[in-house]
Design an enzyme around this catalytic site. Structure first.
Site, mmCIF file in Angstrom:
data_model
loop_
_atom_site.group_PDB
_atom_site.id
_atom_site.type_symbol
_atom_site.label_atom_id
_atom_site.label_comp_id
_atom_site.label_asym_id
_atom_site.label_seq_id
_atom_site.Cartn_x
_atom_site.Cartn_y
_atom_site.Cartn_z
ATOM 1 N N LEU A 81 0.828 -1.203 0.000
ATOM 2 C CA LEU A 81 0.000 0.000 0.000
ATOM 3 C C LEU A 81 0.866 1.258 0.000
ATOM 4 C CD1 LEU A 81 -2.939 1.081 0.205
ATOM 5 C CD2 LEU A 81 -2.507 1.320 2.659
ATOM 6 N N HIS A 82 0.659 2.111 -0.987
ATOM 7 C CA HIS A 82 1.450 3.334 -1.040
ATOM 8 C C HIS A 82 0.598 4.525 -1.436
ATOM 9 C CE1 HIS A 82 1.841 1.251 -4.946
ATOM 10 N NE2 HIS A 82 1.892 2.449 -5.505
#
Length: 802
Positions: free
Chosen positions: A701-702
């Site tokens: 997740l970014h």
DNA sequence: GTTCTAGAAC
DNA sequence: GTTCTAGAAC
């Protein structure tokens, strides 16, 4: 927002409330110039005629096709005529195609600067324009019949939508008959004293049908089978050997001059042991694998027969200690003598062919060419640990790029025969990105070549001893990698944990090489080896932190192993299970426990590596915090483009986010905001937007923190643009709201977003291709649309006028 | 994710 | 002939 549906003055008030920066003048009623923009057949003349017929204010339609006493005239004549009309206080329609900025330019200079210039864009489906043009008779411009289609088509290819920056105060886009009707109504009801609000209106619904003639879209592409690589792996084939080889071969590119193929030693056995979907889910990615070349048998001219004995002996010794990890002996050629010798001897010793087999292929392209993911590869290094020399060493250094040399240099300057050196490969290395290699283990074997240093002059007593040590060092190095990554069973873990602690404690008192020697003694115990993985000079905060992380991980996997053992033994690790954290780690391909998610290729792993092992990448990171790390996007799509990575195992994408992650999302947002503000201090002209891709290409997740200039050589295609400028991009502020309200974020992962037409994020004008779009956005100064200004989605420098 | 390139579009 | 894109390859 559809201002055309409202009475102008009502509209003005509504817009004034919603559209920041929209200037609404209601005190006077001056003539206005409306430049029609549209292909032949789009309905420009009909539009003008309707307004003129129904409007309370005086209008003049300037039509180049009829301006010369009913016949076609010049542009100059049009301008003159329009100018005269304005002086008489009449409003003017410029009824010509005006499809590009150049054509519109002269009309924008009409009258004094006080005269508002509007554009009405009739962006109707090309098909409709063409069919109208083809059908009509008696057209003023004599454009009808067969030639109309070609002209319309050509015009649409070249169309360039107007933008506020050209000098328009108002632009109305109409994409269908209903829009046209609404716009006609707006102008029809525009009284003498009314002034329409400024800005761009009638923005096309992003989900609406894409304009014909601009691009192809919505082409459904078959995604390669998610288990494609699994299929090509002999261990997962449900068929016999020949079928496996055929299958593996068919996946190779036609121009692959050095085809790779598995050389099975006991395929029957392999296949019979592994059946059922559980193994398939546990794909090739999930099996830790060391690929190694035969040491000393090439340039160092070690006797092949003797070498093969040693390889098999050492493999036999270690293979049982490596859990479910695999060892693969690799050589380039099909006629490789060492491979056939080893293969035969291993078969005689009944070594488990699941755990050890030989492979023909290029060790630097095992995944991309051979379809076999090997997280660790061994290098037949030279004593200086330098690139060059030819053979495997040159190939690996070359394939890994300068990152390997740097990482190696940080750990040791030289290597003694019989020793190995583990080097974590920076995730920026092509070998990491393309092949999924996380570590390279340099090994130096004994030399029997008089032309090379430290020649043993055919002393095979010593030679065999040293070669044995070399393989032991190599395999123990591999074991140490597995244990730090939580792959190893309890016993090995404890050993590794102990050694890890010793690395750390010794490290504090200075010389690194001394420490390495001490480490040699502690790893494995029997012979002297070098294990320097994870060891980096000058670790301060991060070293301690790293030590803790690694230590904790080991304990976790240890506990996990305990649990496994209690519930049926180590073999259980081969099977996926819902609550199995070791499995989660093993599932490098990112599948979830249901096995339903897409596989992550090796190129998609680098963010995961940054998040999980920030200490290895400190030079590439802007900030390392407990919950997040911050880095520059490797291929920034704007002047400033940072990523805030969540440091949570298993949180790969927005779809994995649930309410429990809300504090993390808040942290990510706050950190992203902090960096945006920092960058705004350096350059106050920037504007930032924070958000997630609905479905990321990279695992982990970014949060994107990206400046809205999109001025970057890395922004190259439609997918790049649309991933930041369609609903596919989920604003962080919205995600936060959604997760806190509903426990999950809305995902807009629709193939159509990628191929959606290219529209300017500011003025919403459409552009036929990326270069044209980029030219446009480099100069578009239109205010950001209201929807983007909502809710603090955009981050500006303090005091900046939006 | 990027790079490469054939073929379409201009 | 040049520009651009989409899909394959990596």
């Amino acid at each position: 927002m559809e201002p055309m549906d409202l009475h102008p003055q009502t509209a003005s008030r509504e817009i004034a409330k919603e559209e920041e920066g929209a200037q609404v003048k209601v005190e006077n009623g001056k003539p206005v110039v409306v430049i029609m923009v549209g292909a032949p057949g789009s309905g420009k003349s009909t539009f003008c005629d309707h307004v003129i017929r129904t409007s309370a204010r005086p209008w003049v339609r300037i039509c180049q096709d009829t301006i010369g006493n009913g016949k076609a005239g010049t542009k100059i004549a049009c301008i003159k005529s329009a100018s005269n009309a304005l002086e008489e206080g009449k409003s003017v329609f410029i009824d010509r195609c005006n499809m590009d900025g150049e054509q519109r330019g002269d009309f924008l200079k009409l009258g004094n600067p006080e005269v508002e210039k509007h554009a009405v864009v009739l962006d109707l489906p090309a098909k409709l324009c063409i069919s109208r043009s083809v059908k009509r008779t008696g057209h003023e411009g004599n454009l009808q019949g067969g030639k109309a289609a070609a002209v319309v088509n050509r015009m649409l290819q070249k169309k360039e939508f107007p933008k506020l920056a050209e000098g328009f105060t108002r632009i109305t886009f109409c994409h269908n008959e209903k829009d046209v009707e609404a716009a006609m109504n707006t102008y029809s009801t525009l009284g003498l004293l009314d002034v329409l609000p400024s800005g761009c209106f009638g923005l096309k619904n992003p989900e609406a049908k894409v304009q014909l003639g601009i691009m192809r879209f919505l082409k459904k592409v078959d995604i390669p089978g998610k288990d494609g690589l699994v299929e090509s792996n002999p261990q997962h084939s449900s068929d016999n050997q020949s079928a496996v080889e055929k299958d593996s071969g068919s996946r190779r590119p036609a121009n692959d001059s050095a085809p790779s193929e598995y050389v099975h030693m006991d395929v029957k056995n392999t296949v019979s042991q592994e059946s059922g979907s559980s193994i398939r889910t546990n794909s090739v990615y999930s099996i830790p694998t060391l690929a190694f070349p035969s040491i000393s048998t090439a340039d160092f001219q070690f006797n092949l027969d003797k070498a093969s004995d040693i390889i098999v002996e050492k493999v036999e010794e270690f293979v049982s200690k490596l859990g479910n990890a695999r060892l693969v002996l690799v050589d380039l050629s099909h006629g490789s003598k060492i491979l056939s010798l080893v293969k035969a001897k291993a078969a005689r010793k009944s070594i488990d062919s699941k755990k050890f087999f030989t492979f023909v292929g290029d060790i630097t392209r095992l995944y991309s060419q051979g379809g076999m993911k090997c997280n660790v590869i061994a290098n037949a290094a030279n004593w200086r640990l330098k690139p060059g020399g030819g053979g495997v060493n040159a190939a690996i250094f070359s394939a890994a790029g300068p990152a390997l040399e740097t990482a190696t240099k940080e750990r040791a300057e030289s290597l003694a025969p019989g020793k190995a050196l583990v080097v974590p490969l920076p995730s920026t290395s092509p070998l990491s990105i393309k092949e999924g290699v996380t570590h390279v283990v340099h090994v130096l074997g004994p030399n029997m070549n008089a032309q090379r240093p430290n020649c043993l002059n055919n002393d095979y007593v010593k030679g065999c001893k040293v070669l044995g040590e070399a393989y032991s060092s190599l395999f123990e190095g591999f074991a140490s990698i597995l244990s730090t990554q939580g792959w190893m069973p309890k016993e090995s873990n404890e050993k590794s944990l102990k050694s890890q602690n010793q690395i750390e404690s010794k490290h504090h008192d200075g010389d690194q090489k001394v420490k390495r020697e001490a480490l040699n003694e502690c790893m494995g115990g029997k012979k002297s080896k070098i294990f320097c993985n994870e060891l980096k000079p000058n670790f301060s905060h991060s070293v301690d932190r790293k030590g803790n992380i690694e230590g904790r991980k080991n304990v976790e996997s240890l506990n996990e192993f305990e649990r496994n053992k209690n519930s049926g033994g180590f073999l259980k690790e081969l099977k996926p299970s819902a609550s199995h954290s070791v499995d989660r780690k093993e599932n490098l391909d990112g599948r979830d426990d249901t096995g339903m998610n897409k596989a992550w290729g090796p190129w998609a792993q680098s963010l995961y590596q940054f998040a999980m092992h920030p200490e290895r990448h400190r030079n590439d990171l802007r900030e390392i915090l407990d919950d997040v790390v911050v880095l520059d996007d490797l291929y920034p799509k704007a002047r400033k483009h940072l990523l805030v990575l969540a440091r949570v195992e298993g949180l790969d994408r927005l779809a994995d986010v649930s309410k429990e992650h809300l504090p993390l999302l808040n942290t990510m947002h706050a950190v992203g905001l902090k960096w945006a503000e920092k960058l705004l201090n350096e350059n106050e002209s920037l504007v930032f937007r924070l958000g997630y891709h609905s479905e990321p290409s990279m695992r982990q997740l970014h949060l994107h923190v990206i400046s809205q200039d999109f001025d970057s050589k890395h922004l190259k295609n439609k997918k790049h643009w649309n991933s930041f400028n369609t609903p596919f991009f989920r604003d962080s502020v919205d995600v936060l709201q959604e997760v806190s309200k509903h426990g999950k974020a809305i995902i807009r992962d629709d193939d159509s977003f990628r191929s959606m037409e290219l529209r300017c994020h500011r003025c919403r004008s459409a552009h036929p291709n990326i270069p044209r779009l980029k030219t446009h956005i480099s100069s578009c100064q239109a205010p950001f649309p209201g929807v983007m200004l909502d809710n603090g989605k955009l981050v500006f420098a303090p005091g900046r006028i939006r």
